[in-house]
Design a protein around this motif. Structure first.
Motif, PDB file in Angstrom:
ATOM      1  N   THR A  28      52.582  -9.071 -29.429  1.00  0.00           N
ATOM      2  CA  THR A  28      51.664  -8.480 -28.454  1.00  0.00           C
ATOM      3  C   THR A  28      51.904  -9.067 -27.070  1.00  0.00           C
ATOM      4  O   THR A  28      51.934  -8.344 -26.064  1.00  0.00           O
ATOM      5  CB  THR A  28      50.205  -8.701 -28.884  1.00  0.00           C
ATOM      6  OG1 THR A  28      49.992  -8.060 -30.146  1.00  0.00           O
ATOM      7  CG2 THR A  28      49.237  -8.128 -27.855  1.00  0.00           C
TER       8      THR A  28
ATOM      9  N   GLU B 201      53.043  -7.014 -23.713  1.00  0.00           N
ATOM     10  CA  GLU B 201      52.170  -7.010 -22.532  1.00  0.00           C
ATOM     11  C   GLU B 201      52.824  -7.644 -21.313  1.00  0.00           C
ATOM     12  O   GLU B 201      52.573  -7.226 -20.178  1.00  0.00           O
ATOM     13  CB  GLU B 201      50.869  -7.752 -22.855  1.00  0.00           C
ATOM     14  CG  GLU B 201      49.964  -7.003 -23.820  1.00  0.00           C
ATOM     15  CD  GLU B 201      48.685  -7.753 -24.134  1.00  0.00           C
ATOM     16  OE1 GLU B 201      47.698  -7.102 -24.509  1.00  0.00           O
ATOM     17  OE2 GLU B 201      48.675  -8.997 -24.004  1.00  0.00           O
TER      18      GLU B 201
ATOM     19  N   ASN C 293      45.239  -3.613 -31.797  1.00  0.00           N
ATOM     20  CA  ASN C 293      46.562  -2.985 -31.804  1.00  0.00           C
ATOM     21  C   ASN C 293      46.485  -1.517 -31.383  1.00  0.00           C
ATOM     22  O   ASN C 293      47.354  -1.017 -30.669  1.00  0.00           O
ATOM     23  CB  ASN C 293      47.187  -3.098 -33.195  1.00  0.00           C
ATOM     24  CG  ASN C 293      47.346  -4.540 -33.648  1.00  0.00           C
ATOM     25  OD1 ASN C 293      47.515  -5.433 -32.830  1.00  0.00           O
ATOM     26  ND2 ASN C 293      47.294  -4.756 -34.952  1.00  0.00           N
TER      27      ASN C 293
ATOM     28  N   LEU D 181      46.098  -1.432 -27.633  1.00  0.00           N
ATOM     29  CA  LEU D 181      47.376  -1.752 -26.991  1.00  0.00           C
ATOM     30  C   LEU D 181      48.262  -0.514 -26.925  1.00  0.00           C
ATOM     31  O   LEU D 181      48.848  -0.206 -25.879  1.00  0.00           O
ATOM     32  CB  LEU D 181      48.079  -2.871 -27.770  1.00  0.00           C
ATOM     33  CG  LEU D 181      49.498  -3.235 -27.313  1.00  0.00           C
ATOM     34  CD1 LEU D 181      49.484  -3.778 -25.886  1.00  0.00           C
ATOM     35  CD2 LEU D 181      50.125  -4.259 -28.261  1.00  0.00           C
TER      36      LEU D 181
END
Length: 327
Positions: free
Chosen positions: A206, A210, A246, A249
């Motif tokens: 992640t 990002e 998730n 995201l």
């Protein structure tokens, strides 16, 4: 009578081992550098000959190299060798590791019990001069199930997330190629690793999605989609699509300024929507954003000439439309 002297496998290993030992003491010895270059060139030619009659000689070389620690020597000296010699040394290393002796992977067995050598190769990305050479060696080792298991479970594997974000494009891309190979070559081993390290892996992944640069994020998203959609990773996939963080995201990444990143995020987002056993928290987020998602997807990359994608987009619109309206 005056033809070129043909050295035996034992001589090649013994002489290269001795020359490398001398170079350990004096890196500036031009004579020993020249000798090492010559011996590795000859070993490379023998190991790559492909001649059935040379099989015994290759096995003899491997046994002798393993006995005297030549594999570890190569790894240690690689950064200090000239470029062409370095290439030959890396090829010799790969061939020695790959060659079995009477059905036994003798070098693999020793390497798997010698984590220091594997760690030194994995850390090779920290030296820009030899990063690509060590990367190629690491990928070659990933072809072996025993070694890829050691690589994945070694603490240095987690540094790959740093290496994939290095400023030097070639090195970062090479690290991504190695990362992909480690996670896709032996799927059962990778699935076991991902299950055992799920939380840590997803957190690191992640952060990469990002904060990584554009190329790294795009490649990482593509790989994540492949991993989640592979039947070997069904347990990991079910865990991943059950988590709201998730889902959010992927919804954000579908709005990225890059169409390529949008496209890769779409392929992961569709799994959240298509999951017939959505947790209540995931279903609620999708229901709350139902209208916005439908509006967005109706115009989402409609000009892309990909029948499979357009079919999936239509299916996703139908599934979203079937969701209950938010309360």
């Amino acid at each position: 009578m005056f033809g070129k002297k043909v050295r035996t496998p034992e001589e090649l290993v013994t002489k290269s081992h001795a020359a490398l030992e001398r170079l350990r003491v004096d890196r500036t010895s031009a004579k020993d550098v020249e000798s090492v270059s010559k011996y590795f060139g000859e070993m490379r030619a023998l190991l790559l000959s492909g001649d059935a009659s040379a099989q015994q000689a290759c096995e003899t070389l491997v046994v002798k190299a393993n006995a005297c620690g030549l594999v570890a020597q190569i790894v240690s000296h690689l950064p200090h060798l000239p470029f062409e010699t370095r290439k030959d040394a890396a090829t010799v290393f790969n061939c020695i590791v790959r060659t079995s002796v009477r059905g036994h992977d003798v070098v693999v067995e020793d390497l798997s019990e010698n984590p220091e050598v594997l760690e030194a190769i994995a850390r090779g990305y920290e030296n820009s001069d030899v990063a690509l050479t060590f990367g190629a060696m690491l990928r070659d080792m990933c072809r072996n199930e025993t070694l890829v298991r050691k690589i994945l479970y070694g603490e240095n594997f987690w540094k790959m997330f740093e290496y994939m974000q290095l400023e030097t494009f070639e090195i970062a891309s090479d690290a991504m190629a190695t990362f992909r190979e480690a996670l896709t070559r032996h799927k059962d081993v990778a699935a076991e690793f991902l299950n055992a390290n799920y939380e840590r892996f997803v957190k690191a992944y992640t952060d990469l999605l990002e904060k990584g640069n554009y190329v790294t994020r795009r490649q990482a998203l593509k790989l994540l989609g492949e991993l989640l959609l592979d039947s070997a990773n069904v347990t990991v996939m079910l865990k991943y699509v059950a988590e709201v963080e998730n889902l959010c995201l992927m919804m954000n990444l579908m709005r990225d300024e890059s169409k390529s990143i949008q496209f890769e995020a779409f392929h992961i987002f569709k799994v959240f929507v298509a999951n017939p056993d959505k947790p209540a928290s995931v279903a609620m987020i999708l229901s709350k954003n139902k209208a916005k998602l439908i509006t967005y997807l109706e115009d989402f990359q409609t000009t892309r000439e990909d029948e499979s994608f357009q079919s999936e987009r239509s299916m996703l619109l139908s599934l979203l439309a079937e969701l209950p309206d938010p309360e």
